[in-house]
Scaffold this active site. Structure first.
Site, short mmCIF file in Angstrom:
data_model
loop_
_atom_site.label_atom_id
_atom_site.label_comp_id
_atom_site.label_asym_id
_atom_site.label_seq_id
_atom_site.Cartn_x
_atom_site.Cartn_y
_atom_site.Cartn_z
N THR A 152 -34.80 34.20 -13.08
CA THR A 152 -35.72 34.55 -14.17
C THR A 152 -36.32 35.94 -13.94
O THR A 152 -36.28 36.49 -12.83
CB THR A 152 -36.85 33.52 -14.34
OG1 THR A 152 -37.66 33.55 -13.17
CG2 THR A 152 -36.31 32.13 -14.57
N ARG A 154 -36.42 37.90 -25.28
CA ARG A 154 -37.59 38.65 -25.75
C ARG A 154 -38.75 38.48 -24.78
O ARG A 154 -39.50 39.40 -24.51
CB ARG A 154 -38.01 38.16 -27.13
CG ARG A 154 -39.11 39.02 -27.74
CD ARG A 154 -39.86 38.30 -28.81
NE ARG A 154 -40.56 37.15 -28.29
CZ ARG A 154 -41.19 36.25 -29.05
NH1 ARG A 154 -41.16 36.37 -30.36
NH2 ARG A 154 -41.82 35.24 -28.50
N GLY A 155 -38.93 37.28 -24.25
CA GLY A 155 -40.10 36.97 -23.42
C GLY A 155 -41.18 36.32 -24.26
O GLY A 155 -41.18 36.46 -25.50
N ALA A 171 -34.95 39.31 -29.05
CA ALA A 171 -33.86 39.40 -28.07
C ALA A 171 -32.65 40.12 -28.67
O ALA A 171 -31.94 40.84 -27.97
CB ALA A 171 -33.47 37.99 -27.62
N GLU A 214 -30.83 27.49 -12.12
CA GLU A 214 -31.78 28.57 -12.42
C GLU A 214 -32.88 28.59 -11.36
O GLU A 214 -33.48 27.55 -11.05
CB GLU A 214 -32.39 28.35 -13.81
CG GLU A 214 -33.43 29.42 -14.14
CD GLU A 214 -33.80 29.43 -15.61
OE1 GLU A 214 -32.90 29.29 -16.46
OE2 GLU A 214 -34.99 29.60 -15.90
P1 FAD Z 1 -35.90 35.66 -29.69
O1 FAD Z 1 -34.45 35.39 -29.74
O2 FAD Z 1 -36.34 37.03 -30.06
O3 FAD Z 1 -36.63 34.58 -30.57
C1 FAD Z 1 -38.05 34.54 -30.66
C2 FAD Z 1 -38.46 34.10 -32.07
O4 FAD Z 1 -38.08 35.11 -33.01
C3 FAD Z 1 -37.73 32.83 -32.53
O5 FAD Z 1 -38.62 32.09 -33.31
C4 FAD Z 1 -36.55 33.35 -33.35
O6 FAD Z 1 -36.12 32.42 -34.34
C5 FAD Z 1 -37.13 34.61 -33.97
N1 FAD Z 1 -36.11 35.66 -34.10
C6 FAD Z 1 -35.12 35.97 -33.23
N2 FAD Z 1 -34.39 37.01 -33.67
C7 FAD Z 1 -34.93 37.38 -34.85
C8 FAD Z 1 -34.62 38.40 -35.78
N3 FAD Z 1 -33.62 39.26 -35.54
N4 FAD Z 1 -35.40 38.50 -36.91
C9 FAD Z 1 -36.45 37.65 -37.13
N5 FAD Z 1 -36.77 36.64 -36.26
C10 FAD Z 1 -36.03 36.51 -35.13
N6 FAD Z 1 -39.08 34.10 -20.43
C11 FAD Z 1 -39.35 35.05 -19.50
O7 FAD Z 1 -40.37 35.72 -19.59
N7 FAD Z 1 -38.50 35.27 -18.44
C12 FAD Z 1 -37.36 34.56 -18.28
O8 FAD Z 1 -36.63 34.78 -17.32
C13 FAD Z 1 -37.04 33.55 -19.24
N8 FAD Z 1 -35.90 32.83 -19.15
C14 FAD Z 1 -35.57 31.92 -20.14
C15 FAD Z 1 -34.34 31.26 -20.06
C16 FAD Z 1 -33.98 30.35 -21.05
C17 FAD Z 1 -32.65 29.65 -20.96
C18 FAD Z 1 -34.87 30.07 -22.13
C19 FAD Z 1 -34.50 29.08 -23.18
C20 FAD Z 1 -36.08 30.75 -22.22
C21 FAD Z 1 -36.45 31.69 -21.23
N9 FAD Z 1 -37.65 32.41 -21.27
C22 FAD Z 1 -37.95 33.35 -20.33
C23 FAD Z 1 -38.62 32.13 -22.36
C24 FAD Z 1 -38.41 33.06 -23.57
O9 FAD Z 1 -38.71 34.38 -23.22
C25 FAD Z 1 -39.33 32.56 -24.68
O10 FAD Z 1 -38.90 31.31 -25.14
C26 FAD Z 1 -39.57 33.53 -25.84
O11 FAD Z 1 -40.66 33.02 -26.62
C27 FAD Z 1 -38.40 33.71 -26.78
O12 FAD Z 1 -37.40 34.41 -26.19
P2 FAD Z 1 -35.99 34.60 -26.95
O13 FAD Z 1 -35.18 35.50 -26.13
O14 FAD Z 1 -35.41 33.31 -27.35
O15 FAD Z 1 -36.52 35.39 -28.24
#
Ligand code: FAD
Length: 293
Positions: free
Chosen positions: A48, A107-108, A125, A16
């Site tokens: 990213t 989601r970010g 997300a 990454e």
């Molecule tokens: P989600 O999947 O939306 O989860 C966020 C929270 O909401 C969690 O607590 C989850 O349990 C809850 N949730 C999820 N879906 C639902 C639903 N349908 N209903 C109710 N609750 C729900 N950030 C950046 O800005 N840019 C990047 O390029 C980046 N790359 C990353 C790469 C990896 C491998 C990882 C692990 C993280 C990365 N991040 C990045 C950080 C990420 O954006 C944050 O961790 C963010 O807080 C959560 O993103 P997520 O996509 O997991 O969100």
């Protein structure tokens, strides 16, 4: 090529990287880093999007370089949180024009300042995954997951229920947040499988090679540092070379343990440091050769 198709045939090795903050000189530097990383023959490299205060526009350009110039499969990160439908449409179009097949839909992180409007169209997300799936493209989609649970969730169980939604909405593999205790990963895997999450889950490993990076990592990810690693850091934190050796050797030990436990792949958060990536990959070359066919 879709990364999901590669994962059907073999375990993957991936790196990454993050886009540089501003000007074009930095872009040239990242291209050189990619060329070096490509020599290590990863199955894909991910880029990213808007993380660490970086310029979001560079993600597609860099992913395109990985795929079309370095001839390595690319995974472009994309965050829904701050974006409008039009923003996402524009990016999807660009990714498609650049023949990029793989998206890590996120989601970010919410901004610390709660006055900033953030979640306008994509609360999670899974909303972004659904949006992309309903478009007329054929991207391979991935999602993020958290061995210690996401910090907004009350329990790992709750987080895994939400993770299952991401699988149901079209994610075909997951990459984890970094962790320094493999038992968190094995627990995640065990519990996820019990809940019907069947797609590959690739562990994400970050070599902590300097004291500043350690502080930033803990602050940004909230991941825990095991006592053994904490002791090493406290003892050697003022010695740059010792910290490098500790970071590299700790990652090597984590990766060998994960590969011995037959994980789906290894995702290395290389933090744009090709030298560290080379040292790690060279340090496990025989183990990789044994298990990665
Ligand atoms: P989600 O999947 O939306 O989860 C966020 C929270 O909401 C969690 O607590 C989850 O349990 C809850 N949730 C999820 N879906 C639902 C639903 N349908 N209903 C109710 N609750 C729900 N950030 C950046 O800005 N840019 C990047 O390029 C980046 N790359 C990353 C790469 C990896 C491998 C990882 C692990 C993280 C990365 N991040 C990045 C950080 C990420 O954006 C944050 O961790 C963010 O807080 C959560 O993103 P997520 O996509 O997991 O969100």
């Amino acid at each position: 090529m879709k990364i999901s198709d590669i994962l059907q045939k073999k375990k993957t090795l991936s790196f990454e990287i993050y886009p540089p903050k501003k000007d074009s000189k930095d872009i040239d530097q990242i291209f050189k880093t990619i060329d070096r990383l490509a020599l290590l023959k990863p199955d894909f490299m991910s880029v990213t999007y808007g993380a660490l205060g970086n310029n979001t526009k560079n993600t597609v350009e860099i992913a395109s370089y990985i795929k079309n110039k370095a001839n390595i499969e690319a995974l472009a990160h994309l965050t829904g949180g701050p974006s409008s439908f039009l923003d996402i449409d524009n990016i999807l179009n660009l990714l498609n024009e650049n023949k990029l097949d793989n998206i890590l839909a996120l989601r970010g992180d919410k901004p610390l300042d709660s006055n900033i409007e953030y979640l306008k169209y994509f609360n999670h997300a899974s909303d972004l995954l659904t949006y992309i799936k309903n478009k007329d493209y054929d991207f391979c989609l991935a999602g993020a997951c958290y061995p210690e649970g996401h910090n907004e969730c009350n329990s790992l169980y709750e987080d895994l229920l939400n993770l299952k939604i991401k699988q149901d909405m079209g994610a075909s593999f997951f990459i984890t947040q970094i962790f320094f205790d493999n038992d968190y990963f094995y627990r995640l895997l065990r519990e996820a499988r019990k809940m019907g999450i069947t797609i590959p889950i690739i562990p994400g490993i970050m070599p902590l090679v300097n004291s500043k990076q350690i502080l930033n990592t803990i602050k940004m990810t909230g991941c825990s540092i095991p006592l053994s690693l904490r002791t090493m850091i406290e003892r050697f934190q003022n010695d740059k070379e010792a910290m490098r050796q500790i970071g590299i050797n700790y990652s090597i030990t984590q990766i060998i343990d994960l590969l011995a436990n037959d994980v789906d792949g290894i995702h290395l958060y290389v933090m744009n440091n090709a030298v560290v990536a080379e040292e790690i990959i060279n340090g496990i070359s025989h183990v990789l050769a044994k298990v990665m066919q």
